[in-house]
Design an enzyme around this catalytic site. Structure first.
Site, mmCIF file in Angstrom:
data_model
loop_
_atom_site.group_PDB
_atom_site.id
_atom_site.type_symbol
_atom_site.label_atom_id
_atom_site.label_comp_id
_atom_site.label_asym_id
_atom_site.label_seq_id
_atom_site.Cartn_x
_atom_site.Cartn_y
_atom_site.Cartn_z
ATOM 1 N N ARG A 1 0.680 -1.264 -0.045
ATOM 2 C CA ARG A 1 0.044 0.000 0.181
ATOM 3 C C ARG A 1 0.932 1.267 -0.052
ATOM 4 O O ARG A 1 1.969 1.184 0.390
ATOM 5 C CB ARG A 1 -0.838 0.127 1.294
ATOM 6 C CG ARG A 1 -2.105 -1.215 1.436
ATOM 7 C CD ARG A 1 -2.984 -0.960 0.143
ATOM 8 N NE ARG A 1 -4.004 -1.968 0.253
ATOM 9 C CZ ARG A 1 -3.995 -3.046 -0.551
ATOM 10 N NH1 ARG A 1 -2.986 -3.414 -1.356
ATOM 11 N NH2 ARG A 1 -5.172 -3.978 -0.490
ATOM 12 N N THR A 2 0.212 2.390 -0.372
ATOM 13 C CA THR A 2 0.774 3.770 -0.259
ATOM 14 C C THR A 2 0.782 4.232 0.992
ATOM 15 O O THR A 2 -0.247 4.467 1.395
ATOM 16 C CB THR A 2 0.393 4.698 -1.399
ATOM 17 O OG1 THR A 2 0.471 3.944 -2.860
ATOM 18 C CG2 THR A 2 1.128 5.854 -1.534
ATOM 19 N N MET A 3 1.961 4.250 1.771
ATOM 20 C CA MET A 3 1.708 4.490 2.981
ATOM 21 C C MET A 3 2.089 6.036 3.165
ATOM 22 O O MET A 3 1.604 6.790 4.282
ATOM 23 C CB MET A 3 2.824 3.678 3.940
ATOM 24 C CG MET A 3 2.497 2.335 4.143
ATOM 25 S SD MET A 3 1.266 2.039 5.141
ATOM 26 C CE MET A 3 -0.164 1.696 3.891
ATOM 27 N N TRP B 1 -2.542 9.053 -3.978
ATOM 28 C CA TRP B 1 -2.433 10.341 -3.044
ATOM 29 C C TRP B 1 -2.283 11.761 -3.636
ATOM 30 O O TRP B 1 -1.316 12.245 -3.881
ATOM 31 C CB TRP B 1 -0.745 10.005 -2.300
ATOM 32 C CG TRP B 1 -0.637 10.575 -1.095
ATOM 33 C CD1 TRP B 1 -0.681 11.708 -0.474
ATOM 34 C CD2 TRP B 1 -0.615 9.693 0.122
ATOM 35 N NE1 TRP B 1 -0.372 11.893 0.942
ATOM 36 C CE2 TRP B 1 -0.715 10.536 1.369
ATOM 37 C CE3 TRP B 1 -1.092 8.123 0.462
ATOM 38 C CZ2 TRP B 1 -0.543 10.070 2.472
ATOM 39 C CZ3 TRP B 1 -0.905 7.860 1.615
ATOM 40 C CH2 TRP B 1 -0.696 8.718 3.021
ATOM 41 N N ASN C 1 -5.746 1.820 -0.470
ATOM 42 C CA ASN C 1 -4.332 1.963 -1.281
ATOM 43 C C ASN C 1 -4.921 3.120 -2.153
ATOM 44 O O ASN C 1 -4.887 3.138 -3.397
ATOM 45 C CB ASN C 1 -4.383 0.764 -2.378
ATOM 46 C CG ASN C 1 -2.901 0.962 -3.070
ATOM 47 O OD1 ASN C 1 -2.207 1.693 -2.577
ATOM 48 N ND2 ASN C 1 -2.951 -0.111 -4.254
#
Length: 245
Positions: free
Chosen positions: A22-24, A129, A126
Site C-alpha cells: 500500500r502507499t503509506m 495520493w 490503497n
C-alpha cells in the site's frame, strides 16, 4: 517419531515478499493548485516544484494537463500517482472516442469518473495520493470541481488544494466575482500564488497559468512572479512571539 515444521523458502510466493503493498506515504509531491471561473471559462494556476520529502528536488514538473476536448486537470500530491490517473483518463478518452458518435465527455462526466476512482482506491486502503482540480467548458456551461484522495468532492466558483485551501481561498472569497475578465482573473491567481510562495515552503517561484474556454486549452510558458522579501516580519519573524526562540 519427531516431525519438523517445514520452513518456507525466503523467495516463496507465500512469504512476506508477496504481502499486499500500500502507499503509506508519498515520495515526490507537488503543492497547491488554485482555479477559478472567469467570464469566458476557467483559469487554473500551479507552480512547477516537485518536493522529495522536504527537499525541493525538481523545478520543472507540469501539474496541469488537458483531458479530452472540454476539460483541464490539475493535481497536488504524489507525482507518480498523478501520472497513473492520466493513464486512466487516456484510456477513458480513447474508449469514448472509439464510439465516434459525435458526442464527447464533458468536464462534469470526467469529474464524476475521478470521484469514483479516488473513492474506490480509498476503499481498498490503497489511495491515489492526490488532490485534483477539474475544470472545463462544454456547450457554454462552465464547470469547476475538486476531489480529494479519499473521494471527498464538490464544485464551486473557485477551488484550491493543499495550502491554497487555507491561504488562497479567503482571498478568492473576498475578490472573486462572476464577471471577472481574463486579465483580472490572472492578476487574482498571481496574488494567490504570491501569498503561497511567501508562506509555503514547498512552493517555487516558477509557475504556469492555464485557461480553458470553448476554443480549447492554453497553458502558459513557465514564468516567475515579482516578489518583495524586505518586510519587517520576514526579517525577524519571531519578534514579539511569546515563548519563541
Amino acid at each position: 517419531m519427531q516431525f519438523m515444521a517445514s520452513k518456507q523458502p525466503e523467495n516463496s510466493l507465500l512469504g512476506p515478499e508477496s504481502d499486499s503493498q500500500r502507499t503509506m506515504y508519498p515520495y515526490v509531491t507537488g503543492t497547491s493548485v488554485v482555479a477559478l471561473k472567469y467570464k469566458d471559462g476557467i483559469l487554473m494556476a500551479a507552480d512547477m516544484g516537485g518536493s522529495y520529502g522536504s527537499t525541493l528536488r525538481y523545478k520543472s514538473v507540469e501539474r496541469m494537463k488537458p483531458i479530452g476536448k472540454h476539460s483541464l486537470l490539475g493535481a497536488s500530491g504524489e507525482i507518480s500517482d498523478f501520472q497513473e490517473i492520466l493513464r486512466y483518463l487516456d484510456e477513458l478518452i480513447l474508449y469514448d472516442n472509439m464510439w465516434d458518435d459525435g458526442n464527447s465527455l464533458g468536464p462534469k462526466e470526467v469529474h464524476n469518473y475521478l470521484t469514483r476512482v479516488m473513492y474506490n482506491r480509498r476503499n481498498k486502503f490503497n489511495p491515489l495520493w492526490n488532490s485534483l482540480v477539474l475544470g472545463g467548458v462544454k456547450n457554454g456551461q462552465k464547470y469547476l470541481g475538486t476531489v480529494s484522495m479519499i473521494g471527498v468532492n464538490f464544485e464551486d466558483n473557485h477551488v484550491a488544494t493543499g495550502f491554497g485551501n487555507h491561504l488562497a481561498r479567503p482571498i478568492l472569497r473576498q475578490e472573486w466575482h462572476e464577471n471577472l475578465s481574463f486579465e483580472d482573473g490572472v492578476k487574482l491567481l498571481e496574488k494567490c500564488m504570491r501569498v503561497l510562495l511567501y508562506r509555503d515552503r514547498s512552493a517555487v517561484n516558477k509557475l504556469q497559468i492555464a485557461k480553458i474556454t470553448e476554443e480549447g486549452v492554453t497553458i502558459s510558458q513557465p514564468y516567475s512572479l515579482k516578489t518583495y522579501w524586505e518586510f519587517s516580519a520576514f526579517e525577524n519573524p519571531t519578534q514579539g512571539a511569546v515563548g519563541s526562540w
